[in-house]
Motif scaffolding. Structure first.
Motif, PDB file in Angstrom:
ATOM      1  N   LEU A   1       0.676  -1.000   0.112  1.00  0.00           N
ATOM      2  CA  LEU A   1      -0.107  -0.115  -0.048  1.00  0.00           C
ATOM      3  C   LEU A   1       0.962   1.099   0.078  1.00  0.00           C
ATOM      4  O   LEU A   1       2.144   1.264   0.395  1.00  0.00           O
ATOM      5  CB  LEU A   1      -0.978   0.123   1.205  1.00  0.00           C
ATOM      6  CG  LEU A   1      -2.087  -0.881   1.232  1.00  0.00           C
ATOM      7  CD1 LEU A   1      -2.662  -0.790   2.554  1.00  0.00           C
ATOM      8  CD2 LEU A   1      -3.002  -1.118   0.067  1.00  0.00           C
TER       9      LEU A   1
ATOM     10  N   VAL B   1      -3.376   6.067   1.428  1.00  0.00           N
ATOM     11  CA  VAL B   1      -4.386   5.547   2.281  1.00  0.00           C
ATOM     12  C   VAL B   1      -4.323   5.558   3.638  1.00  0.00           C
ATOM     13  O   VAL B   1      -5.598   5.564   4.142  1.00  0.00           O
ATOM     14  CB  VAL B   1      -4.383   4.014   2.145  1.00  0.00           C
ATOM     15  CG1 VAL B   1      -4.003   3.432   0.795  1.00  0.00           C
ATOM     16  CG2 VAL B   1      -3.220   3.516   2.945  1.00  0.00           C
TER      17      VAL B   1
ATOM     18  N   LEU C   1     -12.019   1.943   0.692  1.00  0.00           N
ATOM     19  CA  LEU C   1     -11.012   1.004   0.246  1.00  0.00           C
ATOM     20  C   LEU C   1     -11.766  -0.227  -0.515  1.00  0.00           C
ATOM     21  O   LEU C   1     -12.879  -0.301  -0.099  1.00  0.00           O
ATOM     22  CB  LEU C   1      -9.937   0.488   1.168  1.00  0.00           C
ATOM     23  CG  LEU C   1      -9.350   1.785   2.176  1.00  0.00           C
ATOM     24  CD1 LEU C   1      -8.563   1.005   3.105  1.00  0.00           C
ATOM     25  CD2 LEU C   1      -8.287   2.262   1.230  1.00  0.00           C
ATOM     26  N   SER C   2     -10.855  -0.822  -1.364  1.00  0.00           N
ATOM     27  CA  SER C   2     -11.332  -2.245  -1.783  1.00  0.00           C
ATOM     28  C   SER C   2     -11.231  -3.272  -0.850  1.00  0.00           C
ATOM     29  O   SER C   2     -10.421  -3.129   0.112  1.00  0.00           O
ATOM     30  CB  SER C   2     -10.486  -2.538  -3.060  1.00  0.00           C
ATOM     31  OG  SER C   2      -9.303  -2.834  -2.827  1.00  0.00           O
TER      32      SER C   2
ATOM     33  N   GLN D   1      -7.566  -4.095  -0.344  1.00  0.00           N
ATOM     34  CA  GLN D   1      -6.799  -2.949   0.376  1.00  0.00           C
ATOM     35  C   GLN D   1      -7.207  -3.126   1.929  1.00  0.00           C
ATOM     36  O   GLN D   1      -6.303  -2.971   2.730  1.00  0.00           O
ATOM     37  CB  GLN D   1      -7.350  -1.635  -0.078  1.00  0.00           C
ATOM     38  CG  GLN D   1      -6.573  -1.336  -1.555  1.00  0.00           C
ATOM     39  CD  GLN D   1      -7.202  -0.144  -1.946  1.00  0.00           C
ATOM     40  OE1 GLN D   1      -8.465   0.302  -2.000  1.00  0.00           O
ATOM     41  NE2 GLN D   1      -6.187   0.689  -2.772  1.00  0.00           N
ATOM     42  N   LYS D   2      -8.512  -3.328   2.143  1.00  0.00           N
ATOM     43  CA  LYS D   2      -8.819  -3.423   3.530  1.00  0.00           C
ATOM     44  C   LYS D   2      -8.149  -4.402   4.401  1.00  0.00           C
ATOM     45  O   LYS D   2      -7.680  -4.391   5.492  1.00  0.00           O
ATOM     46  CB  LYS D   2     -10.377  -3.544   3.781  1.00  0.00           C
ATOM     47  CG  LYS D   2     -11.322  -2.132   3.643  1.00  0.00           C
ATOM     48  CD  LYS D   2     -12.777  -2.368   3.736  1.00  0.00           C
ATOM     49  CE  LYS D   2     -13.430  -3.088   2.549  1.00  0.00           C
ATOM     50  NZ  LYS D   2     -14.954  -2.779   2.526  1.00  0.00           N
TER      51      LYS D   2
ATOM     52  N   ARG E   1      -5.283  -5.700   3.421  1.00  0.00           N
ATOM     53  CA  ARG E   1      -3.902  -5.239   3.759  1.00  0.00           C
ATOM     54  C   ARG E   1      -3.738  -4.184   4.854  1.00  0.00           C
ATOM     55  O   ARG E   1      -2.764  -4.419   5.512  1.00  0.00           O
ATOM     56  CB  ARG E   1      -3.320  -4.870   2.312  1.00  0.00           C
ATOM     57  CG  ARG E   1      -3.330  -5.728   1.186  1.00  0.00           C
ATOM     58  CD  ARG E   1      -2.899  -5.146  -0.189  1.00  0.00           C
ATOM     59  NE  ARG E   1      -3.085  -5.764  -1.298  1.00  0.00           N
ATOM     60  CZ  ARG E   1      -1.916  -6.451  -1.747  1.00  0.00           C
ATOM     61  NH1 ARG E   1      -0.753  -6.400  -1.247  1.00  0.00           N
ATOM     62  NH2 ARG E   1      -2.128  -7.229  -2.789  1.00  0.00           N
TER      63      ARG E   1
END
Length: 306
Positions: A129, A133, A141-142, A145-146, A148
């Motif tokens: 990331l 962010v 977030l996708s 991503q969440k 991560r």
């Protein structure tokens, strides 16, 4: 070599208005540094409860847990962290990514503001990331991503043991492989030890060194993952492997799970799996011990009779 984690005779009592039950029920195992240990079984077998005990969320009724040779007491051990199944529920929707990742550092009083900022950026880079962010909220977030961010929240505390509770089951199929690859890269880069909780034996087969199979609060079989998958011994393990034809063998094609897992409030007497087992016989009315057999441990009277 001493284990990083030692769990002995672990049990948790749950009380309801209908009665009480134990899940897990007398579980013993060890995890060595650098291993990835898979913990598999149907819902209700006690996998996530074990994880919550290790994180201090649940208190064991009996048994003991030692981490790095020291008894685990209370909650909040910095070097044991947990990645939860659903990042939507584990991340606070009212807080930014910055707050979520930095919170653990503040709680454990690690570094000053500048040092924490540097550590945050390094950790974000490690999980793939970018710094932008930090100011975002989870809903921006996708799913990948969440998750991560959830991994970064654990990783920033420099843990030795990371507990992964179904870390990809809430993600799209296209993202699952990315997260699993990331976890294995982080394991190598940061010398991490994993306990991987999952229903998916394909993931266990590819990632875990050692596997424990649980049913209704008890360990049915445990051993090296390749042997567990290629040559399962317990009828329950054989039925689980049968559901994965890509790693199973033709000799297991007749094994299948019948019926539903019994209620822990009214478990079968003796072997907990006997009500669903085609090989149950009279001795199965007695509780089988977990015995050493051909390089692994198995809880089944088919082997105590050998």
């Amino acid at each position: 070599m001493n284990p990083l984690l030692l769990v002995e005779d672990l049990a948790v009592e749950f009380k309801t208005r209908l009665g009480k039950f134990y899940v897990p029920d007398g579980v013993t195992f060890s995890v060595f540094e650098g291993e990835c240990v898979g913990l598999v079984g149907e819902s209700g077998s006690g996998k996530s409860t074990i994880a919550r005990i290790l994180c201090g969320i649940h208190k064991p009724t009996t048994g003991s847990t030692q981490f790095m040779g020291t008894p685990l007491k209370g909650w909040g051990h910095r070097e044991i962290q947990m990645v939860f199944q659903d990042p939507d529920s584990s991340l606070d929707p009212r807080k930014t990514v910055l707050f979520s990742i930095e919170e653990g550092l503040r709680i454990h009083r690690i570094g000053n503001k500048e040092e924490r900022q540097k550590l945050l950026i390094e950790t974000l880079k490690a999980v793939g990331l970018t710094e932008d962010v930090l100011s975002k909220y989870p809903h921006q977030l996708s799913g990948g991503q969440k998750q991560r961010v959830a991994i970064a929240r654990c990783l920033v505390l420099k843990p030795k043991l990371l507990i992964l509770d179904e870390p990809t089951s809430a993600l799209d199929v296209s993202v699952q492989a990315q997260i699993l690859n990331l976890l294995m890269e982080l394991k190598r880069e940061f010398s991490l030890t994993y306990i991987l909780i999952t229903h998916d034996l394909k993931i266990v087969y590819h990632l875990s060194d050692y596997t424990m199979v649980m049913y209704l609060g008890q360990i049915m079989e445990m051993g090296q993952t390749e042997r567990i998958i290629q040559e399962p011994m317990h009828p329950y393990t054989k039925a689980l492997v049968t559901a994965i034809p890509t790693v199973g063998t033709d000799s297991l094609k007749d094994f299948s799970l019948k019926g539903e897992i019994p209620s822990p409030l009214n478990p079968p007497k003796g072997c907990p799996f006997k009500t669903r087992c085609d090989f149950a016989f009279e001795k199965c009315n007695e509780r089988p011990p977990l015995i050493d057999f051909r390089g692994r441990k198995v809880r089944c009277h088919l082997y105590t009779e050998v």
